[in-house]
Write an enzyme that holds these catalytic residues in place. Structure first.
Site: not given
Ligand code: 3PG
Ligand code: MG
Length: 399
Positions: A41, A206, A356, A380
């Site tokens: 990232r 999940k 990720g 997400g």
């Molecule tokens: C992730 O790792 O999916 C993003 O950095 C967002 O992080 P978060 O789900 O804690 O908002």
């Protein structure tokens, strides 16, 4: 979509101007040593940061890391990230020990043209993630004071209605950075008219996280392959016993319903690697899914499943993959993820890896990143994009 881009901003000239860049530098850290275990990232925002540095901007970078609770928490400090970012940029990054306090103010004030500062974790401030508009707005005011313009290059966070993502762009001239643009360009190919067969592979732990995307994808895809911890809730929905495997009991009914409506598009594992414990050295065997011993838990998909998934992937023209097939961090349970990843690289298809964990798996397993069409930095965010949801961070750039 009318979004102004980094090139538009560069064309205006940014020399000597302060440019606030929201990045997603939420990298995985080693629990023991605190070392960065995957810097993907950080690398992903270098094109944007490099262009701003070269153009002589005073670059102020902000990001979250982990999920601290609105107050400083040293284990979530961005300080190690500042070090790594400096190495990759080839110039020191000035690190502010707070986000909008004295340290941040003096760090930003001290920047020369072409220099880069990184503010401490945005989520050390309750205002960043607050549901209260006024509280978020007050924090956004403080952040916006550090920039004459705003660049969003935090694709991984565009699905969050957070101050730095949603409220700051309302306060400053705003553009999309190179990473955000590229991600949207690639993902829009999947939501448009993907070349068929379109095969999606979903894993991870999940089901509840993936339900919305499964719902949204079912009408669109030709095949949906399900592995990872979430497959056990589906197997249970088929009436199988899953031993002590991960199970979301309250999702079994929903999974049964999805299977019924899936027109046979959903492919589940036929064999799994079942272990005595969640441990790298746990005793384990490959078993058929109708023979998972009651005291064992499945930690990977089995070889016959890998072969079946690989056969489906070999036909594909478009592939989206999110979520590991097993506990790939442990060598004994990495074969499923590796096998599926390799099958994706061999397919004559346009492939996108989202999330990720899957992106980190690709690198941790030593696979060649360039043999995938695109590796998204969003987990997400990429799922919500595919669901067709409005992403607050993108909507804010459109205004
Ligand atoms: C992730 O790792 O999916 C993003 O950095 C967002 O992080 P978060 O789900 O804690 O908002
Ligand atoms: Mg996440």
């Amino acid at each position: 979509m009318s979004i102004r881009t980094l090139d538009d901003l560069l064309a205006e000239g940014v020399s000597g101007r302060r440019v606030l860049v929201r990045a997603d530098l939420n990298v995985p850290l080693d629990k023991q040593t605190g070392d960065i275990t995957d810097d993907g990232r950080i690398r992903a925002v270098l094109p944007t940061l490099g262009a701003l540095v070269e153009a002589g901007a005073k670059v102020v970078v902000c990001s979250h890391l982990g999920r601290p609770k609105g107050t400083p928490d040293p284990q979530f400090s961005l300080s190690p990230v500042a070090g790594r970012l400096g190495e990759l940029l080839g110039a020191p990054v000035h690190f502010a020990e707070d986000t909008v306090g004295d340290s941040a103010r003096s760090t930003v004030a001290g920047l020369a043209d072409g220099q880069v500062a990184l503010l401490e974790n945005l989520r050390f401030n309750a205002g960043e993630t607050s549901k209260d508009e006024a509280e978020r707005g007050a924090f956004a005011d403080q952040l916006a004071a550090f920039g004459d313009a705003y660049v969003d290059d935090a694709f991984g966070a565009v699905h969050r209605k957070h101050a730095s993502v949603y409220d700051v762009p309302a306060r400053l001239p705003h553009v999309a950075g190179r990473l955000v643009l590229r991600e949207v360009e690639v993902l829009s190919k999947l939501t448009g008219s993907p070349e068929r067969p379109y095969v999606v592979v979903l894993g991870g732990s999940k089901v509840s996280d993936k339900l919305a995307v499964i719902e949204a994808l079912l009408p669109t895809v030709d095949r949906l392959l399900i592995g990872g911890g979430m497959c056990f809730t589906f197997l249970k929905a088929q009436g199988l016993e899953v031993g002590t495997s991960l199970l979301e009991k309250d999702m079994v009914e929903t999974c049964r319903n999805l299977l019924e409506r899936s027109d046979g598009k959903i492919m589940l594992p036929v064999d799994v690697v079942a272990a005595d414990a969640f441990a790298p050295d746990a005793a384990h065997d490959t078993v058929r899914v109708d023979g998972i011993p009651s005291h064992r838990l499945g930690l990977d998909i089995g070889p016959e499943t890998v072969a079946g998934f690989a056969a489906a992937l070999s036909q594909a023209k478009t592939i989206f993959w999110n979520g590991p097939m097993g506990v790939f961090e442990m060598a004994a349970f990495a074969a499923g993820t590796r096998g599926v990843a390799e099958a994706i690289t061999k397919a004559d298809a346009f492939s996108v890896v989202g999330g990720g964990d899957s992106a980190a798996a690709v690198r941790a397993l030593g696979l060649d990143e360039s043999s995938f069409g695109h590796i998204s930095t969003g987990g997400g965010a990429s799922l919500e994009y595919l669901e067709g949801k409005t992403l607050p961070g993108i909507a804010a750039l459109e205004n």
